[in-house]
Design a protein around this motif. Structure first.
Motif, mmCIF file in Angstrom:
data_model
loop_
_atom_site.group_PDB
_atom_site.id
_atom_site.type_symbol
_atom_site.label_atom_id
_atom_site.label_comp_id
_atom_site.label_asym_id
_atom_site.label_seq_id
_atom_site.Cartn_x
_atom_site.Cartn_y
_atom_site.Cartn_z
ATOM 1 N N SER A 286 6.341 9.050 -27.128
ATOM 2 C CA SER A 286 5.111 9.121 -28.045
ATOM 3 C C SER A 286 3.827 9.274 -28.035
ATOM 4 N N GLU A 287 3.637 8.633 -27.075
ATOM 5 C CA GLU A 287 1.806 9.727 -26.308
ATOM 6 C C GLU A 287 1.832 10.807 -26.869
ATOM 7 N N PHE A 288 2.656 12.343 -26.385
ATOM 8 C CA PHE A 288 2.996 12.914 -26.114
ATOM 9 C C PHE A 288 3.339 13.478 -27.368
ATOM 10 N N TRP A 289 4.160 12.831 -28.600
ATOM 11 C CA TRP A 289 4.366 13.196 -29.558
ATOM 12 C C TRP A 289 2.587 12.969 -30.407
ATOM 13 N N ARG A 290 2.314 12.372 -30.433
ATOM 14 C CA ARG A 290 1.177 11.933 -30.699
ATOM 15 C C ARG A 290 -0.046 12.939 -30.366
ATOM 16 N N ALA A 291 0.212 13.531 -28.999
ATOM 17 C CA ALA A 291 -0.983 14.873 -28.942
ATOM 18 C C ALA A 291 -0.884 15.866 -29.575
ATOM 19 N N SER A 292 0.847 16.373 -30.062
ATOM 20 C CA SER A 292 1.192 17.573 -30.942
ATOM 21 C C SER A 292 1.085 17.901 -31.648
ATOM 22 N N GLU A 296 8.834 16.672 -34.485
ATOM 23 C CA GLU A 296 9.425 15.255 -34.684
ATOM 24 C C GLU A 296 10.094 15.135 -33.978
ATOM 25 N N VAL A 297 10.269 13.879 -33.888
ATOM 26 C CA VAL A 297 11.265 13.047 -32.495
ATOM 27 C C VAL A 297 12.364 12.167 -33.020
ATOM 28 N N VAL A 298 13.362 12.004 -33.252
ATOM 29 C CA VAL A 298 14.039 11.078 -33.339
ATOM 30 C C VAL A 298 14.539 10.157 -31.693
ATOM 31 N N PHE A 299 14.424 8.815 -31.340
ATOM 32 C CA PHE A 299 14.737 8.070 -30.137
ATOM 33 C C PHE A 299 16.003 7.086 -30.419
ATOM 34 N N ILE A 300 16.898 7.272 -29.617
ATOM 35 C CA ILE A 300 18.341 6.076 -30.200
ATOM 36 C C ILE A 300 18.249 5.483 -28.543
ATOM 37 N N LEU A 301 17.678 4.022 -28.644
ATOM 38 C CA LEU A 301 17.891 3.471 -27.172
ATOM 39 C C LEU A 301 19.048 2.728 -26.975
ATOM 40 N N ASN A 302 19.169 2.313 -25.544
ATOM 41 C CA ASN A 302 20.338 1.852 -25.230
ATOM 42 C C ASN A 302 20.861 1.099 -26.434
ATOM 43 N N ASP A 303 20.223 0.389 -26.580
ATOM 44 C CA ASP A 303 20.808 -0.732 -26.949
ATOM 45 C C ASP A 303 20.890 -0.092 -28.689
ATOM 46 N N GLY A 304 21.032 0.220 -28.720
ATOM 47 C CA GLY A 304 21.513 0.829 -29.953
ATOM 48 C C GLY A 304 19.852 1.293 -31.512
ATOM 49 N N SER A 305 18.952 0.404 -31.116
ATOM 50 C CA SER A 305 18.139 0.876 -31.898
ATOM 51 C C SER A 305 17.546 2.051 -31.954
ATOM 52 N N ILE A 306 16.181 2.301 -33.517
ATOM 53 C CA ILE A 306 16.427 4.549 -33.604
ATOM 54 C C ILE A 306 14.288 4.209 -33.721
ATOM 55 N N PHE A 307 13.893 4.708 -33.532
ATOM 56 C CA PHE A 307 12.672 5.006 -33.222
ATOM 57 C C PHE A 307 12.358 6.347 -33.774
ATOM 58 N N ALA A 308 11.578 6.822 -34.970
ATOM 59 C CA ALA A 308 11.873 8.000 -35.667
ATOM 60 C C ALA A 308 9.712 7.980 -35.646
ATOM 61 N N THR A 309 9.014 9.490 -35.399
ATOM 62 C CA THR A 309 8.253 9.383 -35.033
ATOM 63 C C THR A 309 7.636 9.907 -37.034
ATOM 64 N N PHE A 321 15.201 1.692 -38.424
ATOM 65 C CA PHE A 321 14.518 2.250 -37.544
ATOM 66 C C PHE A 321 13.390 2.139 -37.398
ATOM 67 N N THR A 322 12.461 2.560 -36.665
ATOM 68 C CA THR A 322 11.626 1.713 -36.900
ATOM 69 C C THR A 322 10.372 3.124 -36.605
ATOM 70 N N VAL A 323 9.448 3.568 -37.610
ATOM 71 C CA VAL A 323 8.749 4.260 -37.459
ATOM 72 C C VAL A 323 7.606 4.773 -36.476
ATOM 73 N N ILE A 324 7.233 5.327 -36.006
ATOM 74 C CA ILE A 324 6.069 5.364 -34.608
ATOM 75 C C ILE A 324 5.238 6.463 -35.966
ATOM 76 N N GLU A 325 4.077 5.535 -35.327
ATOM 77 C CA GLU A 325 3.046 5.865 -35.995
ATOM 78 C C GLU A 325 2.164 7.188 -35.043
ATOM 79 N N ARG A 326 1.957 7.939 -36.269
ATOM 80 C CA ARG A 326 0.354 8.665 -34.940
ATOM 81 C C ARG A 326 -0.854 8.283 -34.570
#
Ligand code: ADP
Ligand code: MG
Length: 326
Positions: A286-292, A296-309, A321-326
């Motif tokens: 997520s930090e790497f995305w903030r610096a770029s 853009e990225v969609v992460f699927i976690l092992n527990d099935g939850s979704i995080f998206a930039t 899903f949970t939004v990853i903010e800048r």
């Protein structure tokens, strides 16, 4: 009569130019995966794209005895084709940008685990320790199209070759009306379909990869690349070991992530970074995305939850899903 004929002609031109014209499709097996290519418009480009994929497969295979990569790994020195030279220089830049999370010199580890061999197995820590001196892009010396590798260093384009193939085909297909390339976990869209509808791309459920856990919709050309531990793995003593390795440890990555999907204009970058972000884990990625500003990225976690930039979140539907903010 003449007027009616002209009207009919105009009508048929209108219908073929804006009607829902079916694409021309083909399915192939290349680069160790199933691929499906669809082209709308200039259909002759479909066979050109297929030929390009086979050409790149025979250049970039690490196991085919006459591929340019195999020969370079064997001899430690060799000339690369224009495609090989371009891919290697991009791989090195992307490796440095990801601080080695994506590393095309990870091949000694990949081999030790047997991922490109007939049989797989857990190597001893002593075996892995002995390979560290060979891994790292500082051991690759490229001078125009000639490459020299330090002794023991070997290249593997497995984490980037399909992205290069998709990117290369997308350039070749610029003059088609539209195209959809599904190269295993690498998806590339080109242009807009004749009926103007959105591209609809499913992100595989890591627990049941024939089903979508989330969907993306958008217009225009884009690379959408997924890397996940569920794609290729073996079991030993009841434990699963997958094919994405942390170049800093030599072991398969183990963190909270089940898969990472990268969306970008550049297919090579999307492929390298889908692997790199998987290695980094959610927080560092997520930090790497903030610096770029070029993916853009969609992460699927092992527990099935979704995080998206933020940028990916605006394209997601049919899921929570949970939004990853800048
Ligand atoms: P896939 O090829 O299954 O779509 P990836 O793009 O993530 O998945 O590439 C994984 C492949 O890349 C592995 O099979 C291996 O050959 C190679 N690889 C594994 N770990 C790394 C890494 N950290 N950096 C670069 N390449 C890797
Ligand atoms: Mg990759």
């Amino acid at each position: 009569m003449k007027k009616i004929a002209v009207l009919l002609l105009l009508l048929s031109i209108f219908l073929t130019s804006c009607g829902n014209v079916a694409p021309k499709k083909t399915e192939i097996f290349a680069m160790d995966t199933f691929m499906q290519l669809q082209v709308w418009g200039d259909e002759t480009l479909l066979s050109e794209a297929t030929a390009r994929i086979y050409e790149l497969e025979s250049a970039f295979s690490v196991t085919r005895e006459n591929s340019e990569l195999f020969l370079l790994n064997q001899k430690g020195r060799g000339a690369l084709s224009a495609h090989g030279t371009s891919l290697l220089s991009q791989a090195i830049v992307l490796s440095e940008r990801s601080e080695g999370a994506f590393d095309p010199t990870v091949y000694p580890f990949v081999r030790a685990w047997g991922f490109t061999e007939q049989t797989q197995g857990v190597p001893s820590s002593k075996t892995l320790d002995a390979l560290f001196p060979f891994v790292g892009t500082e051991h690759v010396h490229a001078n125009e199209n000639t490459v020299t590798l330090d002794e023991g260093t070997m290249l593997d384009f497995g984490g980037i070759a399909k992205g290069y193939a998709a990117q290369s085909c997308a350039e070749l297909l610029q003059d088609a009306q539209a195209a959809l390339l599904v190269l295993g976990g690498n998806i590339q869209t080109v242009g807009t379909k004749p009926d103007g509808s959105d591209w609809n791309i499913g992100i595989a459920d890591p627990k049941n990869s024939s089903q979508a856990i989330a969907k993306l919709r958008f217009q225009g050309s884009m690379a959408v690349v997924t890397s996940g531990g569920y794609e290729r793995f073996f079991e030993e003593n009841g434990k699963q070991y997958h094919h994405i390795l942390d170049p800093k440890t030599g072991y398969p990555v183990q963190n909270e992530l089940a898969s990472v999907t990268v969306l970008a204009q550049n297919g090579v970058l999307a492929d390298a970074f889908s692997t790199a972000l998987f290695v980094m884990g959610l927080e560092k990625a997520s930090e790497f995305w903030r610096a770029s500003d070029d993916f853009e990225v969609v992460f699927i976690l092992n527990d099935g939850s979704i995080f998206a930039t933020e940028g990916a979140a605006s394209l997601l539907y049919d899921c929570e899903f949970t939004v990853i903010e800048r």
